[in-house]
Structures are given as C-alpha cells and as structure tokens.
Design an enzyme around this catalytic site. Structure first.
Site, PDB file in Angstrom:
ATOM      1  N   HIS A  34      -8.355  -0.850  -8.759  1.00 28.44           N
ATOM      2  CA  HIS A  34      -8.099   0.212  -7.784  1.00 28.44           C
ATOM      3  C   HIS A  34      -7.039   1.183  -8.292  1.00 28.44           C
ATOM      4  O   HIS A  34      -7.201   2.409  -8.170  1.00 28.44           O
ATOM      5  CB  HIS A  34      -7.653  -0.411  -6.459  1.00 28.44           C
TER       6      HIS A  34
ATOM      7  N   ASP B 201       0.851  -1.194   0.000  1.00 33.61           N
ATOM      8  CA  ASP B 201       0.000   0.000   0.000  1.00 33.61           C
ATOM      9  C   ASP B 201       0.884   1.240   0.000  1.00 33.61           C
ATOM     10  O   ASP B 201       1.775   1.375   0.843  1.00 33.61           O
ATOM     11  CB  ASP B 201      -0.890  -0.011   1.249  1.00 33.61           C
TER      12      ASP B 201
END
Length: 308
Positions: free
Chosen positions: A222, A149
């Site tokens: 995403h 992330d």
C-alpha cells in the site's frame, strides 16, 4: 489554513460524522441550499465561540451535478467532474452519486450530533441522505486493520500548500478538492494473515509504524503505490468505523487536495497498478463501496451563495 478557507487542513479529531446528500428530482432546491449555506457559516462561528477547545468544524463540499443544478458561478473549478470509476484487472474504484458532502468533527460527540441534526432538518424536505458514517479515533490513529493511518500526511504549512487551491485557478483560490471513498474490510481474511504478512501488504511495521526500506518493501504494498511522490501529496483525514451487527468494519477515506489529479494518480496506481497489473495488495482485503468528488468553496463563496 487561509482565513477564508473552510477547515480542510486541521488535524484528525476524535469524532467525525460524514454525510452524503442527494437532491430529490423535480424539486426546487436553491432556496434550501441558500439556507444550508447560512447554516454552515452559523454552525462554524457558533462552535468556535462556544467550544473553542473542541476543534469543532463542519466542512461542506459540492458535487459537479449539484453545482450545475444550483446554477452556481461558472466556469466550474478546473478539475470538478463526476468521478469516473477506475477499473483495474481485479478491483474497481467505484463511482457513487453525491450532491453535498458534510465533514463534521469535534472532540465532543454531542457537538457532531447537533450539527448533523441541524443540517438534516434543513435538507430533509428536498434531499435524501445516502450515506452517514460515524467515525472515531482508534487508539493512536490506527485503522481497524491495526496499522497507523496518515503517517505520510503533510505537516505544518505544507498542509495548506497541498490541500488548498492556489494561483493556478484564481477564481477558486482558497477552495479545495474533496474526494471520498467508503472502504469495507474483510477482517476475517485479514486476521488470517500473520503480522509479517500484514506488514508486507502495508509496507510498514505494525507495532511502531516504521516504513520498510525500499529494497525490502514489496512493490505492490500500500505504501509503495499510494504515495506518488513528495511533490504530490494530499491531506488525508481518514477515520475508522464499525458496526458489529452488520459486520461492516471499515475506513472512510477522505482527501483534501489542491488538485484532484494528484488523487487520480494515486487511485490509478492502486487499482490499475504501477506497472499495470501490479495493484495495491490491500485491495484484496478492503473493498471500495463508494467514490465521489466535490469542491469545497471558501466561506466568501458560501456567503455569496447564501444570498442568491
């Protein structure tokens, strides 16, 4: 980071406590807020002297309604508003109340705990803690979903450019917009996907964090929807969290930005879709439970607030 700015551009630390506080109704809160401002300066100075290797800091953001209630200087920062929900055809970026937000981080958990405790001691008489999340670094900066992330985060001096307000709002130069959301993941459904299916949802390889080529990456992945261009970036400091007994496994999304409009565009892409209806497929597995916007003033501003 600009010398007077709060620590919004540092890189992810190992331990974090996020706290959201809301003032109680019908109470005078200005005197306590002044104490909080004094404490914030004290805490940051103290940890820098006592634990310089820990990269410890505490960042405070102030919400729109709190800014008005505390009668802080006007006009307000240009883009400080109450966050309006982003409603898509299937998923919604909800809006939640928050007057003050604290982002506490350090390599040492004890430092985080002590700072959170000191802040709580001052605020408890006039405010309610509506959210407290203890985040941790998961392996090599992965979320609970298993993917790295923050790979698209700006690096070096770009962090200051994208994370800190510049000359376009001179009264608040050196400050930052802070937007946060608590996401809860449906890990049962997520783990039911194959690795290949998960990679298509994210737009990256799982093992070595390589972005898919544009002609392979799904348009509803995403990565495809949350990245809105090299000229529009934010400083993310997302942290995973987990509670086995309540089955709350999630990601605390936290963005520092020179303009909130950048974050708004990202949220529109994710929840409404680009084009409309082509929403971020990660939302089928991750639900936004909170959403609030704050402004992070400079230390000079906080020092002024503490003496009012």
């Amino acid at each position: 980071m600009k010398p007077d700015s709060q620590n919004v551009t540092d890189y992810t630390n190992n331990n974090t406590i996020f706290m959201v506080w809301s003032f109680k109704d019908n109470l005078e809160v200005s005197a306590v807020f002044n104490q909080v401002c004094q404490l914030l300066i004290n805490l940051n100075n103290s940890v820098n002297v006592r634990f310089p290797a820990s990269r410890a800091s505490c960042v405070m953001g102030i919400g729109h309604d709190a800014w008005l209630r505390l009668q802080l200087p006007g006009p307000l920062p240009k883009e400080l508003v109450n966050f309006v929900p982003v409603v898509g055809g299937k998923h919604t970026a909800v809006s939640s109340k928050g007057d003050l937000h604290f982002h506490i981080r350090a390599d040492n958990t004890s430092i985080c705990y002590d700072m959170a405790s000191a802040i709580s001691d001052v605020l408890n008489p006039v405010a309610i803690s509506t959210e407290e999340i203890h985040g941790f670094r998961y392996w090599d900066s992965r979320s609970i979903l298993g993917f790295v992330d923050g790979t698209e985060n700006p690096q070096g001096q770009d962090r200051e450019f994208f994370g800190i307000v510049g000359d376009d709002d001179p009264d608040y130069k050196g400050g930052s917009y802070l937007f946060v959301q608590k996401y809860i993941h449906n890990l049962t459904a997520w783990k039911g996907l194959s690795t290949e299916q998960q990679e298509k949802v994210i737009g990256r390889s799982k093992s070595n964090d390589i972005e898919m080529a544009d002609d392979v990456k799904p348009s509803n992945s995403h990565i495809a929807l949350s990245n809105v261009g090299d000229e529009l970036k934010i400083v993310r400091d997302n942290m995973p969290f987990g509670n086995m007994s309540t089955n709350e496994m999630g990601t605390y999304f936290i963005a520092y930005a020179s303009t909130f409009s950048t974050v708004q565009k990202m949220l529109n892409n994710m929840f409404i879709g680009n084009p409309e209806g082509n929403y971020d497929s990660i939302l089928d597995f991750s639900t936004a439970k909170t959403g609030s916007l704050y402004f992070v003033p400079t230390f000079n501003m906080i020092d002024d607030f503490s003496s009012n």
